[in-house]
Design a protein around this motif. Structure first.
Motif, PDB file in Angstrom:
ATOM      1  N   LEU A 191      -8.746  10.206  -6.049  1.00  0.00           N
ATOM      2  CA  LEU A 191      -8.751   9.994  -4.595  1.00  0.00           C
ATOM      3  C   LEU A 191      -9.422   8.697  -4.140  1.00  0.00           C
ATOM      4  O   LEU A 191      -8.889   8.010  -3.274  1.00  0.00           O
ATOM      5  CB  LEU A 191      -9.403  11.182  -3.883  1.00  0.00           C
ATOM      6  N   PRO A 192     -10.574   8.328  -4.688  1.00  0.00           N
ATOM      7  CA  PRO A 192     -11.221   7.105  -4.202  1.00  0.00           C
ATOM      8  C   PRO A 192     -10.364   5.846  -4.385  1.00  0.00           C
ATOM      9  O   PRO A 192     -10.544   4.866  -3.676  1.00  0.00           O
ATOM     10  CB  PRO A 192     -12.509   7.016  -5.025  1.00  0.00           C
ATOM     11  N   ALA A 193      -9.422   5.878  -5.308  1.00  0.00           N
ATOM     12  CA  ALA A 193      -8.578   4.710  -5.561  1.00  0.00           C
ATOM     13  C   ALA A 193      -7.346   4.656  -4.656  1.00  0.00           C
ATOM     14  O   ALA A 193      -6.643   3.645  -4.651  1.00  0.00           O
ATOM     15  CB  ALA A 193      -8.138   4.714  -7.023  1.00  0.00           C
ATOM     16  N   GLU A 194      -7.087   5.692  -3.905  1.00  0.00           N
ATOM     17  CA  GLU A 194      -5.900   5.741  -3.048  1.00  0.00           C
ATOM     18  C   GLU A 194      -6.098   4.891  -1.797  1.00  0.00           C
ATOM     19  O   GLU A 194      -7.204   4.798  -1.268  1.00  0.00           O
ATOM     20  CB  GLU A 194      -5.583   7.180  -2.647  1.00  0.00           C
ATOM     21  N   ASP A 195      -5.003   4.301  -1.331  1.00  0.00           N
ATOM     22  CA  ASP A 195      -5.054   3.492  -0.111  1.00  0.00           C
ATOM     23  C   ASP A 195      -5.233   4.378   1.117  1.00  0.00           C
ATOM     24  O   ASP A 195      -6.176   4.229   1.874  1.00  0.00           O
ATOM     25  CB  ASP A 195      -3.767   2.676   0.045  1.00  0.00           C
ATOM     26  N   THR A 196      -4.298   5.293   1.318  1.00  0.00           N
ATOM     27  CA  THR A 196      -4.310   6.178   2.481  1.00  0.00           C
ATOM     28  C   THR A 196      -3.832   7.554   2.047  1.00  0.00           C
ATOM     29  O   THR A 196      -2.830   7.660   1.332  1.00  0.00           O
ATOM     30  CB  THR A 196      -3.375   5.648   3.589  1.00  0.00           C
ATOM     31  N   VAL A 197      -4.539   8.595   2.486  1.00  0.00           N
ATOM     32  CA  VAL A 197      -4.190   9.962   2.094  1.00  0.00           C
ATOM     33  C   VAL A 197      -4.097  10.831   3.338  1.00  0.00           C
ATOM     34  O   VAL A 197      -4.969  10.770   4.211  1.00  0.00           O
ATOM     35  CB  VAL A 197      -5.239  10.566   1.131  1.00  0.00           C
ATOM     36  N   ILE A 198      -3.052  11.630   3.389  1.00  0.00           N
ATOM     37  CA  ILE A 198      -2.913  12.653   4.424  1.00  0.00           C
ATOM     38  C   ILE A 198      -2.909  14.000   3.710  1.00  0.00           C
ATOM     39  O   ILE A 198      -2.166  14.192   2.746  1.00  0.00           O
ATOM     40  CB  ILE A 198      -1.607  12.489   5.220  1.00  0.00           C
ATOM     41  N   PHE A 199      -3.738  14.924   4.186  1.00  0.00           N
ATOM     42  CA  PHE A 199      -3.761  16.282   3.650  1.00  0.00           C
ATOM     43  C   PHE A 199      -3.006  17.196   4.609  1.00  0.00           C
ATOM     44  O   PHE A 199      -3.291  17.201   5.810  1.00  0.00           O
ATOM     45  CB  PHE A 199      -5.197  16.794   3.505  1.00  0.00           C
ATOM     46  N   VAL A 200      -2.076  17.968   4.069  1.00  0.00           N
ATOM     47  CA  VAL A 200      -1.343  18.948   4.858  1.00  0.00           C
ATOM     48  C   VAL A 200      -1.633  20.304   4.218  1.00  0.00           C
ATOM     49  O   VAL A 200      -1.248  20.554   3.079  1.00  0.00           O
ATOM     50  CB  VAL A 200       0.176  18.674   4.868  1.00  0.00           C
ATOM     51  N   VAL A 201      -2.344  21.154   4.957  1.00  0.00           N
ATOM     52  CA  VAL A 201      -2.755  22.449   4.422  1.00  0.00           C
ATOM     53  C   VAL A 201      -2.415  23.522   5.445  1.00  0.00           C
ATOM     54  O   VAL A 201      -2.812  23.424   6.602  1.00  0.00           O
ATOM     55  CB  VAL A 201      -4.281  22.482   4.135  1.00  0.00           C
ATOM     56  N   LYS A 247       0.843  -1.192   0.000  1.00  0.00           N
ATOM     57  CA  LYS A 247       0.000   0.000   0.000  1.00  0.00           C
ATOM     58  C   LYS A 247       0.881   1.245   0.000  1.00  0.00           C
ATOM     59  O   LYS A 247       1.986   1.239   0.529  1.00  0.00           O
ATOM     60  CB  LYS A 247      -0.926  -0.005   1.206  1.00  0.00           C
ATOM     61  N   THR A 248       0.345   2.299  -0.577  1.00  0.00           N
ATOM     62  CA  THR A 248       1.077   3.548  -0.687  1.00  0.00           C
ATOM     63  C   THR A 248       0.383   4.635   0.112  1.00  0.00           C
ATOM     64  O   THR A 248      -0.835   4.766   0.062  1.00  0.00           O
ATOM     65  CB  THR A 248       1.176   3.990  -2.162  1.00  0.00           C
ATOM     66  N   LEU A 249       1.167   5.409   0.822  1.00  0.00           N
ATOM     67  CA  LEU A 249       0.673   6.577   1.548  1.00  0.00           C
ATOM     68  C   LEU A 249       0.843   7.783   0.639  1.00  0.00           C
ATOM     69  O   LEU A 249       1.947   8.087   0.201  1.00  0.00           O
ATOM     70  CB  LEU A 249       1.473   6.775   2.837  1.00  0.00           C
TER      71      LEU A 249
END
Length: 89
Positions: free
Chosen positions: A50-60, A6-8
Protein backbone atom coordinates in the motif's frame (compact mmCIF):
# COMPACT_ATOMS: atom_id res chain seq x y z
CA UNK A 1 11.08 14.42 -20.02
CA UNK A 2 8.47 11.66 -19.88
CA UNK A 3 6.20 11.56 -16.83
CA UNK A 4 5.37 8.24 -15.22
CA UNK A 5 1.69 7.45 -15.52
CA UNK A 6 0.05 7.10 -12.13
CA UNK A 7 -2.26 4.20 -11.43
CA UNK A 8 -5.51 4.23 -9.48
CA UNK A 9 -5.87 1.10 -7.37
CA UNK A 10 -9.40 0.17 -6.35
CA UNK A 11 -9.55 -2.40 -3.55
CA UNK A 12 -12.88 -3.97 -2.68
CA UNK A 13 -14.15 -6.25 0.09
CA UNK A 14 -17.53 -7.89 -0.31
CA UNK A 15 -19.64 -10.82 0.80
CA UNK A 16 -22.43 -10.55 -1.76
CA UNK A 17 -20.75 -8.83 -4.71
CA UNK A 18 -22.16 -5.33 -4.18
CA UNK A 19 -18.76 -3.76 -3.50
CA UNK A 20 -17.31 -5.42 -6.60
CA UNK A 21 -20.10 -3.92 -8.71
CA UNK A 22 -19.39 -0.46 -7.31
CA UNK A 23 -15.62 -0.87 -7.73
CA UNK A 24 -16.11 -1.80 -11.38
CA UNK A 25 -18.39 1.22 -11.94
CA UNK A 26 -15.76 3.52 -10.42
CA UNK A 27 -13.09 1.89 -12.61
CA UNK A 28 -15.11 2.40 -15.79
CA UNK A 29 -15.67 6.06 -14.93
CA UNK A 30 -11.97 6.58 -14.18
CA UNK A 31 -10.98 4.88 -17.44
CA UNK A 32 -13.31 7.24 -19.32
CA UNK A 33 -11.19 10.02 -17.86
CA UNK A 34 -7.99 8.37 -19.15
CA UNK A 35 -6.87 6.97 -15.80
CA UNK A 36 -4.93 3.73 -15.55
CA UNK A 37 -6.97 1.56 -13.17
CA UNK A 38 -6.41 -1.72 -11.35
CA UNK A 39 -9.29 -3.39 -9.47
CA UNK A 40 -8.40 -6.03 -6.85
CA UNK A 41 -10.08 -7.85 -4.01
CA UNK A 42 -8.51 -7.24 -0.63
CA UNK A 43 -8.04 -11.04 -0.55
CA UNK A 44 -5.77 -10.88 -3.60
CA UNK A 45 -3.72 -7.84 -2.61
CA UNK A 46 -0.60 -7.71 -0.44
CA UNK A 47 -1.39 -4.88 1.96
CA UNK A 48 2.34 -4.36 2.57
CA UNK A 49 2.43 -2.79 -0.91
CA UNK A 50 0.00 0.00 0.00
CA UNK A 51 2.63 2.65 0.81
CA UNK A 52 4.00 2.33 -2.73
CA UNK A 53 0.63 2.94 -4.42
CA UNK A 54 -0.12 6.29 -6.04
CA UNK A 55 -3.84 6.49 -5.24
CA UNK A 56 -6.11 3.93 -3.57
CA UNK A 57 -9.88 3.79 -3.26
CA UNK A 58 -11.41 1.28 -0.83
CA UNK A 59 -14.89 0.00 -1.60
CA UNK A 60 -16.33 -2.02 1.27
CA UNK A 61 -19.92 -3.14 1.67
CA UNK A 62 -21.21 -4.35 4.99
CA UNK A 63 -23.10 -7.58 5.46
CA UNK A 64 -25.82 -8.77 7.82
CA UNK A 65 -26.27 -6.20 10.57
CA UNK A 66 -23.48 -3.92 9.38
CA UNK A 67 -20.67 -6.44 9.82
CA UNK A 68 -17.36 -6.05 8.01
CA UNK A 69 -16.89 -8.55 5.16
CA UNK A 70 -14.68 -11.50 6.11
CA UNK A 71 -12.05 -10.53 3.54
CA UNK A 72 -11.60 -7.10 5.13
CA UNK A 73 -11.35 -7.92 8.84
CA UNK A 74 -7.70 -9.03 8.90
CA UNK A 75 -6.66 -6.46 6.32
CA UNK A 76 -8.21 -3.54 8.17
CA UNK A 77 -5.85 -3.95 11.12
CA UNK A 78 -2.83 -4.05 8.81
CA UNK A 79 -4.04 -1.02 6.83
CA UNK A 80 -4.49 1.02 10.00
CA UNK A 81 -1.04 -0.03 11.22
CA UNK A 82 0.58 0.89 7.90
CA UNK A 83 -1.17 4.28 7.87
CA UNK A 84 0.00 5.08 11.40
CA UNK A 85 3.53 3.91 10.61
CA UNK A 86 3.65 6.01 7.43
CA UNK A 87 2.48 9.23 9.04
CA UNK A 88 4.64 8.79 12.14
CA UNK A 89 7.88 8.21 10.25
Amino acid sequence: MEMKSKTLLILYATQTGNALDVAERIAREAERRACTVVVRSTDDYDANSLPAEDTVIFVVSTTGQGDTPDSMKARLTLIIFLQISYFCS
